[in-house]
Scaffold this motif. Structure first.
Motif, short mmCIF file in Angstrom:
data_model
loop_
_atom_site.label_atom_id
_atom_site.label_comp_id
_atom_site.label_asym_id
_atom_site.label_seq_id
_atom_site.Cartn_x
_atom_site.Cartn_y
_atom_site.Cartn_z
N PHE A 31 0.86 -1.12 -0.20
CA PHE A 31 0.15 -0.05 -0.15
C PHE A 31 0.96 1.11 -0.10
O PHE A 31 1.55 1.37 0.91
CB PHE A 31 -1.12 0.06 1.16
N LEU A 32 0.47 2.28 -1.00
CA LEU A 32 1.41 3.24 -0.87
C LEU A 32 0.60 4.48 -0.94
O LEU A 32 -0.55 4.64 -1.23
CB LEU A 32 2.20 3.52 -2.45
N ILE A 33 1.17 5.65 -0.38
CA ILE A 33 0.33 6.66 0.15
C ILE A 33 1.23 7.94 -0.16
O ILE A 33 2.38 8.02 -0.28
CB ILE A 33 -0.48 6.94 1.35
N SER A 34 0.58 9.19 -0.55
CA SER A 34 1.34 10.54 -0.67
C SER A 34 0.14 11.32 0.03
O SER A 34 -0.86 11.79 -0.35
CB SER A 34 1.26 11.03 -2.09
N PRO A 35 0.67 11.76 1.47
CA PRO A 35 -0.40 12.30 2.36
C PRO A 35 -0.69 13.82 1.81
O PRO A 35 -1.56 14.31 1.87
CB PRO A 35 0.27 12.55 3.55
N ASN A 36 0.42 14.51 0.98
CA ASN A 36 0.37 15.79 0.87
C ASN A 36 0.84 16.18 -0.86
O ASN A 36 1.46 15.30 -1.36
CB ASN A 36 1.35 16.78 1.55
N PRO A 37 -0.06 17.03 -1.30
CA PRO A 37 0.40 17.28 -2.91
C PRO A 37 1.81 17.52 -3.18
O PRO A 37 2.50 17.98 -2.25
CB PRO A 37 -0.53 18.66 -3.28
N GLY A 38 2.28 16.84 -4.31
CA GLY A 38 3.68 16.99 -4.77
C GLY A 38 4.55 15.88 -3.90
O GLY A 38 5.98 15.91 -4.54
N GLU A 39 4.12 15.32 -3.01
CA GLU A 39 4.93 14.10 -2.42
C GLU A 39 4.77 12.97 -3.40
O GLU A 39 3.63 12.46 -3.89
CB GLU A 39 4.81 14.14 -1.05
N PRO A 40 6.01 12.05 -3.45
CA PRO A 40 5.91 10.77 -4.29
C PRO A 40 5.14 9.93 -3.08
O PRO A 40 5.32 9.99 -2.14
CB PRO A 40 7.26 10.34 -4.17
N LEU A 41 4.65 8.77 -4.10
CA LEU A 41 4.07 7.73 -3.35
C LEU A 41 5.14 7.00 -2.62
O LEU A 41 6.02 6.38 -3.07
CB LEU A 41 3.31 6.77 -4.39
N MET A 42 4.76 6.87 -1.41
CA MET A 42 5.68 5.93 -0.33
C MET A 42 5.03 5.01 0.43
O MET A 42 3.75 4.79 0.51
CB MET A 42 6.38 6.77 0.50
N PRO A 43 5.76 3.76 0.82
CA PRO A 43 4.83 2.71 1.42
C PRO A 43 4.37 3.25 2.85
O PRO A 43 4.71 4.25 3.66
CB PRO A 43 6.30 1.98 2.03
N LEU A 44 3.04 2.99 3.05
CA LEU A 44 2.04 3.40 3.85
C LEU A 44 2.81 3.45 5.49
O LEU A 44 2.78 4.33 6.24
CB LEU A 44 0.85 2.51 4.12
N THR A 45 3.73 2.37 5.91
CA THR A 45 4.23 2.33 7.16
C THR A 45 5.19 3.17 7.39
O THR A 45 5.79 3.31 8.56
CB THR A 45 4.59 0.76 7.24
N LYS A 46 5.85 3.97 6.16
CA LYS A 46 7.05 4.62 6.48
C LYS A 46 6.76 6.12 6.65
O LYS A 46 7.39 6.80 7.30
CB LYS A 46 8.00 4.68 5.20
N ILE A 47 5.74 6.60 6.19
CA ILE A 47 5.39 8.08 6.13
C ILE A 47 4.12 8.38 6.76
O ILE A 47 3.98 9.55 7.16
CB ILE A 47 5.42 8.62 4.63
N ALA A 48 3.02 7.83 7.03
CA ALA A 48 1.82 8.07 7.59
C ALA A 48 1.96 8.45 9.17
O ALA A 48 2.62 7.41 9.83
CB ALA A 48 0.71 7.02 7.22
#
Length: 281
Positions: A167-184
């Motif tokens: 599962f990948l997410i980008s919480p904020n506009p302009g940020e790359p998609l990253m693994p959920l567990t690493k940046i959320a």
């Protein structure tokens, strides 16, 4: 001679003659035996060999013979090594071809479902006050020269196919998609998991779900939506939710108050079940 012992005397004579005859036969038998040192040595060597075999291959002659049979079969396999290897290689190729076909079909279905799931989860996230959050179900394959050939490339077979799901997410506009567990953050993970659980509620067999401070970062407008989704999810699961917002807490059937107090320079956590008017306060 005393006539009273006549009968016994005759019996003794008869026994004497019988013993003499038996003795003569035994002497003749002994004289006929030929002592053969080589034969004796052969027997002793044979007994020694059997004793050694028992120590290595079994406690009985039957076990030794069973072992002999097994190593004969093994030897026969070794004699036909090239033929057996060729047969095994053909079987392996057939298995790999079958596995490749199934893995390819499964991967195509996953890609379709991953796209659909990404869309519905993104929609749920918008309603949970994560409007700028991008969510994507990523499918990747691990290249492996010794793996199986799938869709034009050699890849590593995994326990559930050839796709590594993340599962990948980008919480904020302009940020790359990253693994959920690493940046959320904790609150974001709780809301994202809530969105995932809502979308997969019928397929999820986990009986108990815990959401820790799911209300972090959301305003009063989003709280009722979060509360409604938790209520919907509670129809299929037991929900434990830690919250500071009344709209979310009001949906619960049971409430507990968690307090931290300092006693003798130690922090003590106290959990108390609240009832009636305490629930309103």
């Amino acid at each position: 001679m005393d006539t009273r012992l006549k009968t016994q005397s005759q019996e003794l004579k008869s026994i004497y003659y019988s013993l003499s005859e038996i003795s003569s036969v035994i002497r003749q038998y002994i004289n006929d035996i030929t002592y053969n040192p080589k034969r004796l040595e052969q027997i002793e060597n044979r007994l020694s060999l059997i004793s050694n075999l028992k120590r290595k291959y079994g406690d009985t002659i039957d076990n030794i013979l069973k072992y002999l049979s097994s190593i004969k079969e093994r030897l026969e396999d070794l004699k036909n090594y090239e033929k057996n290897l060729k047969n095994l290689q053909e079987e392996l190729k057939e298995c790999n071809d079958a596995l490749s076909g199934v893995a390819s079909k499964l991967s195509k279905k996953r890609k379709k479902v991953a796209k659909e799931l990404s869309e519905v989860i993104s929609k749920e996230l918008e309603e949970l006050e994560l409007k700028n959050c991008k969510f994507e179900v990523s499918l990747k394959r691990v290249k492996d020269k010794e793996g199986i050939f799938v869709d034009g490339d050699f890849v590593k077979p995994l326990i559930n196919g050839v796709d590594k799901v993340e599962f990948l997410i980008s919480p904020n506009p302009g940020e790359p998609l990253m693994p959920l567990t690493k940046i959320a953050s904790g609150g974001e993970i709780s809301r994202i998991m809530l969105a995932i659980k809502i979308c997969l509620d019928e397929a999820d067999e986990i009986p108990i779900l815990v959401f820790d401070e799911i209300d972090v970062g959301i305003g009063g407008t989003a709280a009722p939506s979060v509360a409604a989704k938790l209520l919907k999810l509670s129809l299929l699961h037991q929900i434990f939710c830690i919250t500071h917002l009344a709209p979310i807490g009001s949906m619960a059937d049971t409430h507990f108050l968690i307090e931290k107090k300092l006693r003798k320079n130690r922090t003590i956590t106290k959990v108390k079940k609240i009832k009636n008017e305490e629930r309103i306060e």
